[in-house]
Motif scaffolding. Structure first.
Motif, PDB file in Angstrom:
ATOM      1  N   THR A   1      32.107  49.216  42.951  1.00 29.24           N
ATOM      2  CA  THR A   1      33.040  48.055  42.395  1.00 29.24           C
ATOM      3  C   THR A   1      33.718  47.712  43.259  1.00 29.24           C
ATOM      4  O   THR A   1      34.778  46.613  43.038  1.00 29.24           O
ATOM      5  N   THR A   2      33.032  48.175  44.574  1.00 24.31           N
ATOM      6  CA  THR A   2      33.776  47.685  45.717  1.00 24.31           C
ATOM      7  C   THR A   2      32.624  46.942  46.787  1.00 24.31           C
ATOM      8  O   THR A   2      32.308  48.807  46.693  1.00 24.31           O
TER       9      THR A   2
ATOM     10  N   LYS B   1      34.297  35.190  37.135  1.00 27.83           N
ATOM     11  CA  LYS B   1      35.064  34.727  37.956  1.00 27.83           C
ATOM     12  C   LYS B   1      35.360  34.644  39.234  1.00 27.83           C
ATOM     13  O   LYS B   1      36.541  35.888  39.489  1.00 27.83           O
TER      14      LYS B   1
ATOM     15  N   SER C   1      37.923  35.212  42.179  1.00 24.90           N
ATOM     16  CA  SER C   1      39.947  34.547  42.550  1.00 24.90           C
ATOM     17  C   SER C   1      40.161  33.178  43.474  1.00 24.90           C
ATOM     18  O   SER C   1      40.610  33.162  43.662  1.00 24.90           O
TER      19      SER C   1
ATOM     20  N   MET D   1      39.023  39.284  44.603  1.00 20.39           N
ATOM     21  CA  MET D   1      38.381  40.003  42.944  1.00 20.39           C
ATOM     22  C   MET D   1      37.574  39.065  42.830  1.00 20.39           C
ATOM     23  O   MET D   1      37.414  37.892  42.043  1.00 20.39           O
ATOM     24  N   ILE D   2      36.599  39.764  41.759  1.00 26.77           N
ATOM     25  CA  ILE D   2      35.509  39.155  40.728  1.00 26.77           C
ATOM     26  C   ILE D   2      35.252  39.323  40.015  1.00 26.77           C
ATOM     27  O   ILE D   2      35.301  40.465  39.396  1.00 26.77           O
ATOM     28  N   GLU D   3      35.742  38.715  38.354  1.00 28.61           N
ATOM     29  CA  GLU D   3      36.539  38.577  37.183  1.00 28.61           C
ATOM     30  C   GLU D   3      34.771  38.362  36.942  1.00 28.61           C
ATOM     31  O   GLU D   3      33.444  37.954  36.594  1.00 28.61           O
TER      32      GLU D   3
ATOM     33  N   ASN E   1      35.082  47.161  27.119  1.00 29.63           N
ATOM     34  CA  ASN E   1      35.790  46.278  29.149  1.00 29.63           C
ATOM     35  C   ASN E   1      34.694  45.305  28.660  1.00 29.63           C
ATOM     36  O   ASN E   1      34.510  44.633  29.832  1.00 29.63           O
TER      37      ASN E   1
ATOM     38  N   ARG F   1      36.359  43.002  30.002  1.00 31.22           N
ATOM     39  CA  ARG F   1      36.995  42.543  31.395  1.00 31.22           C
ATOM     40  C   ARG F   1      36.767  43.514  32.404  1.00 31.22           C
ATOM     41  O   ARG F   1      37.869  44.341  32.181  1.00 31.22           O
ATOM     42  N   SER F   2      35.699  42.578  33.490  1.00 23.35           N
ATOM     43  CA  SER F   2      35.679  44.429  34.255  1.00 23.35           C
ATOM     44  C   SER F   2      35.830  43.090  36.129  1.00 23.35           C
ATOM     45  O   SER F   2      35.285  41.897  35.387  1.00 23.35           O
ATOM     46  N   VAL F   3      36.203  44.592  36.258  1.00 24.39           N
ATOM     47  CA  VAL F   3      36.763  43.287  37.535  1.00 24.39           C
ATOM     48  C   VAL F   3      36.045  44.248  39.002  1.00 24.39           C
ATOM     49  O   VAL F   3      36.406  45.425  38.769  1.00 24.39           O
TER      50      VAL F   3
ATOM     51  N   TYR G   1      35.339  44.254  43.345  1.00 22.30           N
ATOM     52  CA  TYR G   1      35.714  43.109  44.601  1.00 22.30           C
ATOM     53  C   TYR G   1      34.862  43.481  45.941  1.00 22.30           C
ATOM     54  O   TYR G   1      34.248  44.529  46.233  1.00 22.30           O
TER      55      TYR G   1
END
Length: 153
Positions: free
Chosen positions: A27-28, A60, A62, A98-100, A108, A110-112, A114
């Motif tokens: 996730t990062t 999307k 940030s 951050m990237i949605e 989920n 909407r996940s995020v 980075y």
């Protein structure tokens, strides 16, 4: 009547249990220290760990310095796809973006994810390790040639 309610409850449980599920390899993504104008492209792997097709509807960023690319083709159960993320490395200094990721995952939607790092003119040169050669005749031949060249040096 009790049997009818029990049947409806059981059916509802199975309906909720079978769905598309989004999972990321990470996730990062940490770029570390990189030189200005170096390659800012990185990839996140998205896997559908559910049992119905997963669809990414939008990715999307940030801000405008981050450019994601993705496919809206369904990701079948057990299959993976890539989200390509580009960062504008002409901008000096540290970054944490951050990237949605929007999908049809009911739990989920909407996940995020980075990206982070530091663009620094004094960063060491990036060393890219060569990919492991495939176990083919031409790959073995190329490896022998590289070994001969290295031995001559």
């Amino acid at each position: 009547m009790k049997t009818l309610f029990a049947g409806i409850a059981l059916f509802g449980t199975f309906a909720l249990a079978s769905a598309q599920t989004i999972t990321f390899d990470k996730t990062t993504f940490d770029y570390g220290d990189i030189k200005p104008s170096s390659d800012g492209t990185r990839f996140f792997t998205v896997t559908n760990t559910g049992d119905k097709p997963l669809i990414l509807s939008n990715v999307k960023p940030s801000c405008g310095c981050t450019t994601p690319e993705f496919s809206q083709d369904p990701i079948m159960p057990g299959k993976s796809a890539k989200i390509k993320v580009g960062y504008n490395t002409a901008l000096n200094g540290p970054f944490n973006k951050m990237i949605e990721v929007f999908s049809n995952d009911p739990a989920n939607s909407r996940s995020v994810i980075y990206i982070k790092g530091n663009v620094d003119a004094n960063a060491p040169e990036a060393v890219v390790a060569p990919a492991a050669p495939a176990n083919t005749k031409s790959a073995k031949k190329a490896a022998k040639k590289m070994a001969k060249v290295a031995a001559k040096k």
